[in-house]
Motif scaffolding. Structure first.
Motif, short mmCIF file in Angstrom:
data_model
loop_
_atom_site.label_atom_id
_atom_site.label_comp_id
_atom_site.label_asym_id
_atom_site.label_seq_id
_atom_site.Cartn_x
_atom_site.Cartn_y
_atom_site.Cartn_z
N GLY A 1 29.43 -18.45 -15.13
CA GLY A 1 29.11 -19.72 -14.49
C GLY A 1 28.86 -19.54 -13.00
N MET A 2 29.24 -18.39 -12.45
CA MET A 2 28.97 -18.15 -11.03
C MET A 2 27.47 -18.23 -10.76
SD MET A 2 31.54 -15.16 -9.67
CE MET A 2 33.12 -15.61 -8.89
N ASN A 3 26.65 -17.69 -11.67
CA ASN A 3 25.20 -17.76 -11.47
C ASN A 3 24.70 -19.20 -11.50
OD1 ASN A 3 24.54 -15.06 -11.06
ND2 ASN A 3 24.57 -14.62 -13.26
N ALA A 4 25.27 -20.02 -12.39
CA ALA A 4 24.88 -21.43 -12.43
C ALA A 4 25.24 -22.11 -11.12
CB ALA A 4 25.56 -22.13 -13.61
N ALA A 5 26.35 -21.71 -10.52
CA ALA A 5 26.76 -22.29 -9.24
C ALA A 5 25.83 -21.84 -8.12
CB ALA A 5 28.20 -21.88 -8.92
N ILE A 6 25.47 -20.56 -8.11
CA ILE A 6 24.52 -20.05 -7.10
C ILE A 6 23.21 -20.81 -7.21
CG2 ILE A 6 23.14 -18.04 -6.43
CD1 ILE A 6 25.51 -16.29 -7.59
N ARG A 7 22.73 -20.96 -8.45
CA ARG A 7 21.48 -21.68 -8.69
C ARG A 7 21.54 -23.10 -8.12
NH1 ARG A 7 20.28 -25.22 -13.00
NH2 ARG A 7 18.07 -25.36 -13.61
N ALA A 8 22.67 -23.77 -8.36
CA ALA A 8 22.79 -25.16 -7.91
C ALA A 8 22.82 -25.23 -6.38
CB ALA A 8 24.05 -25.79 -8.50
N VAL A 9 23.49 -24.28 -5.74
CA VAL A 9 23.52 -24.25 -4.28
C VAL A 9 22.11 -24.04 -3.73
CG1 VAL A 9 24.31 -22.93 -2.26
CG2 VAL A 9 25.92 -23.47 -4.12
N VAL A 10 21.40 -23.07 -4.29
CA VAL A 10 20.06 -22.74 -3.79
C VAL A 10 19.10 -23.91 -4.01
CG1 VAL A 10 18.06 -21.23 -4.15
CG2 VAL A 10 20.37 -20.25 -4.10
N ARG A 11 19.08 -24.43 -5.23
CA ARG A 11 18.12 -25.50 -5.53
C ARG A 11 18.41 -26.77 -4.73
NH1 ARG A 11 15.87 -24.41 -10.99
NH2 ARG A 11 15.00 -22.33 -10.64
N SER A 12 19.69 -27.10 -4.58
CA SER A 12 19.98 -28.35 -3.87
C SER A 12 19.75 -28.19 -2.37
CB SER A 12 21.40 -28.85 -4.17
OG SER A 12 22.35 -27.87 -3.86
N MET B 1 16.63 -16.64 -0.07
CA MET B 1 16.50 -17.06 -1.47
C MET B 1 15.59 -18.29 -1.56
SD MET B 1 20.43 -16.57 -2.87
CE MET B 1 19.99 -16.28 -4.59
N ASP B 2 14.76 -18.30 -2.61
CA ASP B 2 13.97 -19.51 -2.87
C ASP B 2 14.24 -19.98 -4.30
OD1 ASP B 2 12.61 -17.78 -4.51
OD2 ASP B 2 10.84 -17.63 -3.23
N ARG B 3 13.51 -21.00 -4.73
CA ARG B 3 13.81 -21.57 -6.05
C ARG B 3 13.67 -20.54 -7.16
NH1 ARG B 3 9.66 -26.71 -5.83
NH2 ARG B 3 7.96 -25.21 -5.68
N LYS B 4 12.73 -19.63 -6.96
CA LYS B 4 12.46 -18.63 -7.98
C LYS B 4 13.58 -17.60 -8.06
CE LYS B 4 8.27 -16.47 -9.54
NZ LYS B 4 6.92 -16.01 -9.16
N SER B 5 14.28 -17.38 -6.94
CA SER B 5 15.37 -16.38 -6.95
C SER B 5 16.43 -16.71 -7.99
CB SER B 5 16.08 -16.33 -5.59
OG SER B 5 15.22 -16.44 -4.50
N VAL B 6 16.51 -17.99 -8.36
CA VAL B 6 17.58 -18.40 -9.29
C VAL B 6 17.02 -18.90 -10.61
CG1 VAL B 6 19.28 -18.86 -7.49
CG2 VAL B 6 17.67 -20.66 -8.13
N SER B 7 15.77 -18.53 -10.90
CA SER B 7 15.17 -18.89 -12.19
C SER B 7 15.84 -18.10 -13.30
CB SER B 7 13.68 -18.52 -12.19
OG SER B 7 12.93 -19.59 -11.71
#
Lengths: 325, 325, 325, 325
Positions: free
Chosen positions: B18-29, B55-61
């Motif tokens: 879930g750490m990756n899901a958290a990173i994604r949420a931080v980056v996207r928001s 990091m951009d939106r794609k970094s967390v795709s």
């Protein structure tokens, strides 16, 4: 050849996923051919103790997807003695069982072989063991499930290995055989595989860990428990000694490898050989293990279906080296 | 309050699903709110060493479903020293990072707390640890996945336990906390649970094993690794000594508990607190952990979000006793 | 025979789990043998459009366990024309690609066959399709994962079927082939299997549902989508009409069957044929599909590796009848 | 308040994973408190038909991990009539059942409410439904498992979506409630969520698909079956019409969402409320649903525990928008 009226079925040795699917196939096909079925609990031990019960189609409902064995399994010291086997035979006579299907591995068939020679009762065997170490069948019931359980576990461990740049020494089952280690090592993308079939060269192993990809710090080594170096902890000790700067961890997968819902292939294999066992008994076969070789049912005398003889395909070891580049 | 222009995000301590899901949420928001994001690799150690990247939106795709952490994690001795923290701060300044989101557990927040007091940089934290041992949130990111991994494993072990009528002593993670043991013990139908929060009475444990259901020989005991008796092997030793006729086995689940695809709840929790962290920084919060209590976002000062303080609900221990009847 | 310097690799047709493991094996073994690798995105369409990129060992890190294909896949109308194929060839020349590994199914090989005859470039193929409907290999990459996904789903459906005493008509993939339906039908304990290879007799099917076990009201029928009656909805309509008192439901498993982490066997198969493909090109093979028959690498000319020809083992259909007793 | 001597337990309505764990908890805790337990098969229909049987601790052995319900479930037209309910009450009297635990959802509690008012028998309910649409509990038994099943499926579908650059419209369960769609939409990283609680604006949906990330062609839309537009096929039709150049596919997840091994949280919840139900009956509670709110057992009168009332947290919809950026 007298007609068979009542087949006894039992599981023996270590449990393996798909044993229930095999029991179901034996029971259903016996009924299909008009033969009664007697379940024997706890293997040879239960046979001696008279743990018999009649099975019908419903006894095996909704078990094809379950791990373990509804007939339970046990090891039996008593059955190793002529007196024990005589007791077992008397119980079979008493309960009207006139043929047997034994589901298990090497030890099970060794017992079945002696029993089948000492007494006038036809016995056939089904290969039920996660180790895949039997001649006479391409795969044993339970092997496919076990290797999927292992890669599931190693996929999880790799998440941590990559996050922390760690080296993981993972021990999988296989006291006398590296077959679980071999396929799971390839499938989990391991850097190296250590198996009992080949002498382990710790220096060469360390060499490979060191001179592998410089840009990749996380590495996985898959070790079969029966390895001559002494298992994952011993290998881990060597690696730590040699590379104190690595963050090296050991993980013993252990008993999870025996359980779980059987895979599709294990259920199909168990169903095929289960039906074939009943048909074989009907046709007069005895003292044989029923397996599948090259997608065809095969019959192997018990004395040849023992383990230790399965050779490791050298191409598989080469594969690991190529793919870990 | 100056406007935040560049948020640095990193993971620290043990990895958790879930750490990756958290990173994604931080980056996207952050991007949603017009803020830049800088990824920092390998936690505080990477911060000191300047392992920064935009990091951009794609970094967390396509990472929401992955275990581990794409930012990697590490422990840092250097960050425990004022000099190390000064180096870290200089790197942040150099890379224009003016706020931080730290994802980790107790140790991570202890570091973040000191850092946030020593230097003028707002830091908020997200609870990322499988142990669930933090005040300030009902659940930590990774806990739900870990307990599902455990019951998956124990369900498999029970297949073997039942087939062989064995007693299994299963060790789960939790060096200081019995929370993993507690819920997984209930959910796996264990006969007993042994946790660090309560003094273990080996006699009482043996009593329960002995005087439980006579018709059921297979039994499971779930042990948290931090238990005062000394883990599963030690308890196994006691049980074997007391009941030599039992077939008692020990299984250490180990590192598989950290990895794997995060559960739905872990992904939702990570997504919620990830977005809330960015919004909190925007709103001037600092030195707080962002959690979810009673389905609402909550803010807890780092000094209170430490572990050891989570109390065990006594009703849960009672449950185990009732259900193992 | 000129020495190969740069192998192009691409995936085409429907995606299948294990394609990534195959790509990884091609890339790593090419590097092992000192050959460069060029990734081509989106199959033949990308080849025409010049979607080329250099691949190294790192390009395929951490993908062995992933479903789908990192090279993406697409259908190409243009490649069906001589002009389109000429464009593709020009792109290959331009990028210095002097050999190809095509991963896909029947359609992919038909294209590869024509291309390999029109232009002087060696092409070999790897069987990547969940349908298992290719001659020249015992199993195709993706089949084993797909059948495990299906039994996973049907095991879940059976929970509901048994709880509600329902009849479920479950449609699985297989437009021209019943191979998925066949093994999953056996493994899920289905009452009946309906496949395109044999004419469906609705009356016989209803007969079997009616005259099966009276004590068991929940029943499962597995239908291959390509069945001549017209799929699960049509069969469901017949069953409802004939047995209005049954609670009959239809479930189309659909696209979940293509995705997911590949099984151990699919990863091993993909790894083996991936390495063998590179070795085959090195050795001068062309216009052949690389498969595994009886656990040995096999080479089949593209014109013979087409589908429709795989015969259904009649014993398998008999098995279903026996086991559903 | 007379002392309760014999609790009847049954499941009703759609089956949900964790119902067996709840049955087990009711049976074991009743025995713990010295109360007999009578199992009633097939819900209210079985109550009317007298499908009663005595349950002991062994009746619920090894079921905590199983999907479905061993007590089976059914809908009952007869129970909607006063005559039917009188028959049911007579059966309860005849079998000496003097209290009831009803496991199910909205419909189950509506029946229980009327029954509890018409006849002098204490009834309590447990929330067993995958829809999570009941007031009086944070979560219903089965919801957590169902949302994990959904993300498992959508993770697989995304493999194909990304490989082919496709748009997938995925329909999940929820005839009156978008709660499954909401959490699974967030957790699967969907581009948009369509739920019955909010009017669907097809134009806005298409807008979002079009103006989302240009570099990402694969997109996922999660649709609750009860949506006002008419489900996934209808939405798929609109999307195809508007974007004929997209490769748009529809997938209905269907019945797999109800089955499967319950998650850890579902087993813990079921165990807690199962024990609490017996304790509540002992303490004189009646006509109440037993749930868990904020980690504490809660008691809600049946008339308030109905569905349709659960409000959607608007922050969750905002989350989807932010994270799909």
């Amino acid at each position: 050849m007298t007609q068979i009226k009542n087949i006894g079925v039992f599981t023996s040795g270590g449990d393996a996923p798909g044993m229930n699917a095999a029991i179901r196939a034996v029971v259903r096909s016996a009924i299909y051919y008009g033969i009664n079925v007697t379940g024997i609990r706890r293997g040879y031990e239960g046979m001696i103790n008279g743990e018999f019960f009649a099975m019908d189609r419903k006894s095996v409902s909704n078990i094809i997807q379950r791990g373990g064995t509804i007939l339970k399994t046990a090891r039996s010291e008593q059955f190793r003695t002529p007196e024990g086997r005589k007791l077992a035979y008397d119980q079979l006579k008493k309960h009207g069982v006139d043929a047997l299907v034994a589901i298990g591995g090497d030890g099970t068939f060794t017992g079945a072989h002696i029993f089948g020679e000492e007494f006038d009762i036809p016995v056939v065997g089904l290969p039920g063991t996660i180790d895949n170490d039997l001649l006479g069948t391409d795969f044993t019931i339970g092997y496919d499930t076990a290797i999927n359980t292992v890669i599931d576990a190693v996929d999880k461990i790799r998440d941590t290995a990559e996050s922390h740049d760690r080296v993981f020494i993972v021990e999988v089952m296989g006291r006398d055989s590296g077959l679980i280690a071999l396929r799971t090592g390839i499938a989990s993308g391991a850097e190296a595989i250590v198996i009992p079939e080949s002498k382990t060269n710790i220096d060469a192993l360390c060499e490979r860990l060191e001179h592998g990809r410089k840009d990749k710090l996380s590495k996985i080594v898959i070790v079969a428990e029966g390895d001559d170096v002494g298992g994952a902890f011993e290998i881990g000790r060597h690696v730590k000694e040699r590379f104190p700067h690595y963050d090296t961890r050991v993980s013993i997968l252990g008993h999870i490898q025996r359980g779980g819902r059987p895979s599709c292939m294990d259920r199909v294999l168990a169903s095929r050989v289960g039906v074939a066992a009943v048909e074989a008994l009907k046709d007069g076969h005895r003292n044989e293990m029923i397996g599948v070789i090259h997608n065809e049912i095969s019959y192997t005398p018990f004395e040849h279906a023992c383990k230790h003889n399965v050779e490791i395909n050298p191409n598989f070891l080469k594969l690991v080296e190529i793919l870990a580049i």
